[in-house]
Each structure stands twice: as C-alpha cells, then as structure tokens.
Motif scaffolding. Structure first.
Motif, PDB file in Angstrom:
ATOM      1  N   CYS A 129       0.834  -1.220   0.000  1.00 34.24           N
ATOM      2  CA  CYS A 129       0.000   0.000   0.000  1.00 34.24           C
ATOM      3  C   CYS A 129       0.860   1.258   0.000  1.00 34.24           C
ATOM      4  CB  CYS A 129      -0.927  -0.004   1.202  1.00 34.24           C
ATOM      5  SG  CYS A 129      -2.024  -1.426   1.327  1.00 34.24           S
ATOM      6  N   ILE A 130       1.881   1.276   0.833  1.00 31.33           N
ATOM      7  CA  ILE A 130       2.723   2.478   0.879  1.00 31.33           C
ATOM      8  C   ILE A 130       3.518   2.615  -0.418  1.00 31.33           C
ATOM      9  CG2 ILE A 130       4.716   1.390   2.004  1.00 31.33           C
ATOM     10  CD1 ILE A 130       3.280   4.934   2.684  1.00 31.33           C
ATOM     11  N   ASN A 131       3.869   1.503  -1.048  1.00 26.39           N
ATOM     12  CA  ASN A 131       4.568   1.588  -2.331  1.00 26.39           C
ATOM     13  C   ASN A 131       3.677   2.212  -3.409  1.00 26.39           C
ATOM     14  OD1 ASN A 131       6.967   0.505  -1.403  1.00 26.39           O
ATOM     15  ND2 ASN A 131       6.475  -1.593  -2.032  1.00 26.39           N
ATOM     16  N   PHE A 132       2.403   1.813  -3.437  1.00 26.48           N
ATOM     17  CA  PHE A 132       1.467   2.428  -4.383  1.00 26.48           C
ATOM     18  C   PHE A 132       1.267   3.908  -4.062  1.00 26.48           C
ATOM     19  CE2 PHE A 132      -0.256  -1.915  -5.407  1.00 26.48           C
ATOM     20  CZ  PHE A 132      -0.037  -1.840  -6.767  1.00 26.48           C
ATOM     21  N   ILE A 170       2.158   6.816  -6.775  1.00 28.25           N
ATOM     22  CA  ILE A 170       1.126   7.723  -7.299  1.00 28.25           C
ATOM     23  C   ILE A 170       1.569   9.168  -7.125  1.00 28.25           C
ATOM     24  CG2 ILE A 170      -1.208   8.619  -6.897  1.00 28.25           C
ATOM     25  CD1 ILE A 170      -2.027   5.692  -6.252  1.00 28.25           C
ATOM     26  N   ASN A 171       2.086   9.486  -5.948  1.00 26.24           N
ATOM     27  CA  ASN A 171       2.501  10.861  -5.670  1.00 26.24           C
ATOM     28  C   ASN A 171       3.737  11.270  -6.469  1.00 26.24           C
ATOM     29  OD1 ASN A 171       0.427  11.352  -3.799  1.00 26.24           O
ATOM     30  ND2 ASN A 171       1.584  10.401  -2.149  1.00 26.24           N
ATOM     31  N   CYS A 198      -2.249  10.857  -3.312  1.00 22.53           N
ATOM     32  CA  CYS A 198      -2.688   9.662  -2.589  1.00 22.53           C
ATOM     33  C   CYS A 198      -2.204   9.725  -1.151  1.00 22.53           C
ATOM     34  CB  CYS A 198      -2.139   8.404  -3.278  1.00 22.53           C
ATOM     35  SG  CYS A 198      -2.738   6.857  -2.562  1.00 22.53           S
ATOM     36  N   ARG A 199      -3.059   9.297  -0.237  1.00 21.80           N
ATOM     37  CA  ARG A 199      -2.689   9.128   1.171  1.00 21.80           C
ATOM     38  C   ARG A 199      -3.091   7.718   1.591  1.00 21.80           C
ATOM     39  NH1 ARG A 199      -1.875  13.806   3.998  1.00 21.80           N
ATOM     40  NH2 ARG A 199      -0.788  12.396   5.439  1.00 21.80           N
ATOM     41  N   LEU A 200      -2.468   7.242   2.660  1.00 23.94           N
ATOM     42  CA  LEU A 200      -2.728   5.891   3.167  1.00 23.94           C
ATOM     43  C   LEU A 200      -2.987   5.942   4.658  1.00 23.94           C
ATOM     44  CD1 LEU A 200      -2.641   2.753   3.173  1.00 23.94           C
ATOM     45  CD2 LEU A 200      -0.142   2.945   3.363  1.00 23.94           C
ATOM     46  N   GLU A 238       6.639   3.479 -12.607  1.00 27.88           N
ATOM     47  CA  GLU A 238       5.798   4.358 -13.421  1.00 27.88           C
ATOM     48  C   GLU A 238       4.828   3.556 -14.278  1.00 27.88           C
ATOM     49  OE1 GLU A 238       6.269   8.331 -16.223  1.00 27.88           O
ATOM     50  OE2 GLU A 238       8.030   7.120 -15.713  1.00 27.88           O
ATOM     51  N   ARG A 239       5.325   2.483 -14.877  1.00 27.22           N
ATOM     52  CA  ARG A 239       4.461   1.667 -15.745  1.00 27.22           C
ATOM     53  C   ARG A 239       3.379   0.956 -14.925  1.00 27.22           C
ATOM     54  NH1 ARG A 239       4.374  -3.505 -18.448  1.00 27.22           N
ATOM     55  NH2 ARG A 239       3.438  -3.227 -20.513  1.00 27.22           N
ATOM     56  N   VAL A 240       3.759   0.431 -13.770  1.00 29.22           N
ATOM     57  CA  VAL A 240       2.794  -0.299 -12.943  1.00 29.22           C
ATOM     58  C   VAL A 240       1.735   0.646 -12.381  1.00 29.22           C
ATOM     59  CG1 VAL A 240       2.486  -1.701 -10.874  1.00 29.22           C
ATOM     60  CG2 VAL A 240       4.454  -2.108 -12.354  1.00 29.22           C
ATOM     61  N   VAL A 241       2.162   1.798 -11.897  1.00 28.65           N
ATOM     62  CA  VAL A 241       1.199   2.701 -11.269  1.00 28.65           C
ATOM     63  C   VAL A 241       0.276   3.332 -12.305  1.00 28.65           C
ATOM     64  CG1 VAL A 241       2.437   4.922 -11.248  1.00 28.65           C
ATOM     65  CG2 VAL A 241       0.988   4.279  -9.319  1.00 28.65           C
ATOM     66  N   ASN A 242       0.760   3.523 -13.528  1.00 34.74           N
ATOM     67  CA  ASN A 242      -0.120   4.057 -14.575  1.00 34.74           C
ATOM     68  C   ASN A 242      -1.236   3.082 -14.917  1.00 34.74           C
ATOM     69  OD1 ASN A 242       0.922   6.633 -14.959  1.00 34.74           O
ATOM     70  ND2 ASN A 242       2.498   5.929 -16.376  1.00 34.74           N
ATOM     71  N   ARG A 243      -0.966   1.797 -14.771  1.00 34.95           N
ATOM     72  CA  ARG A 243      -2.024   0.799 -14.956  1.00 34.95           C
ATOM     73  C   ARG A 243      -3.124   1.003 -13.913  1.00 34.95           C
ATOM     74  NH1 ARG A 243      -2.105  -4.853 -17.026  1.00 34.95           N
ATOM     75  NH2 ARG A 243      -3.367  -6.200 -15.699  1.00 34.95           N
ATOM     76  N   LEU A 244      -2.730   1.317 -12.686  1.00 36.60           N
ATOM     77  CA  LEU A 244      -3.716   1.567 -11.639  1.00 36.60           C
ATOM     78  C   LEU A 244      -4.509   2.846 -11.927  1.00 36.60           C
ATOM     79  CD1 LEU A 244      -4.988   0.928  -8.902  1.00 36.60           C
ATOM     80  CD2 LEU A 244      -3.078   2.113  -7.805  1.00 36.60           C
TER      81      LEU A 244
END
Length: 315
Positions: free
Chosen positions: A15-18, A22-23, A30-32, A303-309
């Motif tokens: 979760c903190i990695n996402f 994102i930020n 994004c906040r967690l 960057e590629r993984v988070v853009n999918r999200l």
C-alpha cells in the motif's frame, strides 16, 4: 484526483509503495491510512492511527475522508471500518469505491462471501494482487504490485562469490514451502561445499532487503503464483525461483507485452536438482540475475505499474 487508501494493515508494504508511486509519477495525490502493524517488519507508514497523538492529526483524517475522490480499500477492509472516531460509511456518498484483494486467508477460503457482497452492492472496481486470485474473483482486474526499483536497497550489488547464498523470506511458513525448502538445503549441504541457505524471519524489512541483496539466489514458493519477495529479488538482480503456473505466466507475459518473464521455474520434484544446478553453475544464475534486473527496469518499473492503476480508476 484525490485517492485515499485504507487498510487494516499494509500487506508486504504494497500500500505504501502504491501511495508513494502515485505521488511521485502521476498528477494525482494519494494518502494511506492504516490501523494495525502485523509481523512488525516496520514498513514505511503514512497515517498510522495508533501513532496519532494530537487533535490536528484526527482533523487531517476527517478532512481526507471528506475530500477524497476515491476510497481504495485493501484486503478485507470496507466502508464498515472505523478509523478512530470516524465511520467510513458516513463519508462514502459520491466516492469511487475500490476493493483490492491480496490473498488474505478469509478471502481465499470464503471468496463467495466477497463476490456476493460486491454483487449486492453493485461494486465493479475490483482488483487482485496476483493472477491466481482471478479464479476467486473473476470480475476483478489483476493489478501487479510494485517495488521501488531505484531505491538503493532494491538495486543489485557486487557480491562475494566464495559462498553461494540462497535466501528465503517467508511471512508464514505454511504458505511458502519453507519446511520442504529447509530439508532440501540441508541435504544439498552434504553434497556441495561453499553453499549456504538463509531463512529470513522476524526481521525488519530494511534488514531483510540487505540480506537478500547479498544473496545470489532467492526462493519464493511453489504454489503457482509469486509474492512481493519475488519482485524484491528480481529488482536486486537475483536469480529468483518460483513455481509459477501456466495461468500466471500467461498473465505476466500479457502485462509485459510478450517479453519473456525472468523467473526460474521449478516444481517440487525438481527443486533440489534445480537449486544444485544454479549453485554449481555461476554463469547460469548470473544470466538469470542480470535479466531479472533488466526486466524490472523495462517492464515492472514503478511508473508503468502505477499508470495501470490510474487507468483503472479512470475507466
């Protein structure tokens, strides 16, 4: 878009990695919020409720609940969760709701319960963290986990070669073939010199990463999918062994646009010989390790993984 991730605890630091990605890599924020620490590995935190000491911090929680556009629930959390004095369901009107499953035992054992709940509540924003979980939640999308590959602890280092080290970091032994792995390693020690098996347990995450980084081979598990441990090892340029299923491999290579995956695929009846071959063949394990890092840089970068999200949010 303002995203609020909500989790009882943070599974493997995902979760903190996402949140950080994102930020860092998108125009969104994004906040967690987390409620508990399990296993005490001390992953990075954003807002961790037991650590709140001042009213201003509770005011911040309330403001996030009011102002966020997306409530992204992890594991078994949902709008019935209470965050200190606040009930999330009181703030849910007008929010995009996302449910993200990471293989919690209750989800694996009672997936029907979650399918029925989401159908009843007309929830369509559903994610799973590994491809095998699609069998339990067919309406979901697989969202790969990510690791911060440019962090020094996630990068390859030059290793001493006198002793070949294979490491394994199980959170729960029964889920990771740990006892079987230990048995094989003990047998192999009788046959091979300058070989060491390392079990990493009850260790702070940063220290766990340092131990992995100094190793040559990482064993994840043989249950058909992969854990965050695999991604950490691949990023560090290790030869990573896992028993990936064909189903899982198809999804990985779909995500990679056909680029071959980097895992060394093994199974229970070949694992001992596979480990022996990798220990004795320095060039083979080096080839796998170098490709591991290249694959993470080209395919599985943050960057590629988070853009999918982000694309998933915007659909």
């Amino acid at each position: 878009m303002k995203i609020l991730m909500i989790a009882i605890n943070d599974p493997a630091g995902t979760c903190i990695n996402f949140t950080n990605a994102i930020n860092k890599y998108t125009e969104h924020s994004c906040r967690l919020i987390t409620k508990e620490i399990r296993y005490n590995f001390m992953f990075e935190k954003d807002i961790h409720l037991p650590w709140i000491k001042h009213k201003s911090e509770w005011d911040e929680v309330e403001e996030l609940l009011k102002q966020s556009d997306v409530f992204h629930f992890h594991m078994t959390a949902d709008e019935d969760i209470e965050l200190g004095p606040f009930k999330v369901k009181d703030f849910i009107k007008g929010k995009m709701i996302v449910h993200h499953h990471h293989g919690h035992p209750d989800f694996r054992g009672n997936s029907w319960k979650y399918r029925e709940k989401y159908k009843k509540k007309k929830r369509i924003k559903l994610l799973v963290s590994t491809p095998d979980l699609l069998n339990l939640l067919p309406d979901a999308m697989w969202q790969p986990n990510l690791v911060p590959i440019n962090d020094p602890l996630y990068q390859p280092i030059k290793k001493q070669e006198e002793t070949t080290k294979i490491c394994h970091s199980p959170t729960r032994r029964e889920l990771k073939n740990t006892d079987f792995f230990i048995h094989l390693v003990n047998d192999l020690k009788k046959e091979i010199s300058n070989f060491e098996g390392i079990i990493i347990e009850n260790t702070l995450h940063k220290e766990c990463l340092k131990i992995k980084q100094r190793s040559h081979i990482l064993f994840d598990h043989l249950h058909g999918y992969f854990g965050v441990s695999s991604l950490e090892g691949l990023s560090q340029g290790l030869c990573v062994i896992a028993g990936l299923s064909e189903f899982c491999i198809r999804h990985i290579e779909g995500f990679s646009n056909g680029i071959k995956h980097p895992w060394f695929i093994s199974k229970k009846d070949t694992l001992k010989q596979d480990i022996k071959n990798l220990v004795l063949d320095r060039d083979l394990r080096k080839q796998y390790g170098e490709y591991s890092r290249v694959f993470m840089e080209k395919v599985w970068n943050e960057e590629r993984v988070v853009n999918r999200l982000i694309e998933f949010y915007l659909i």
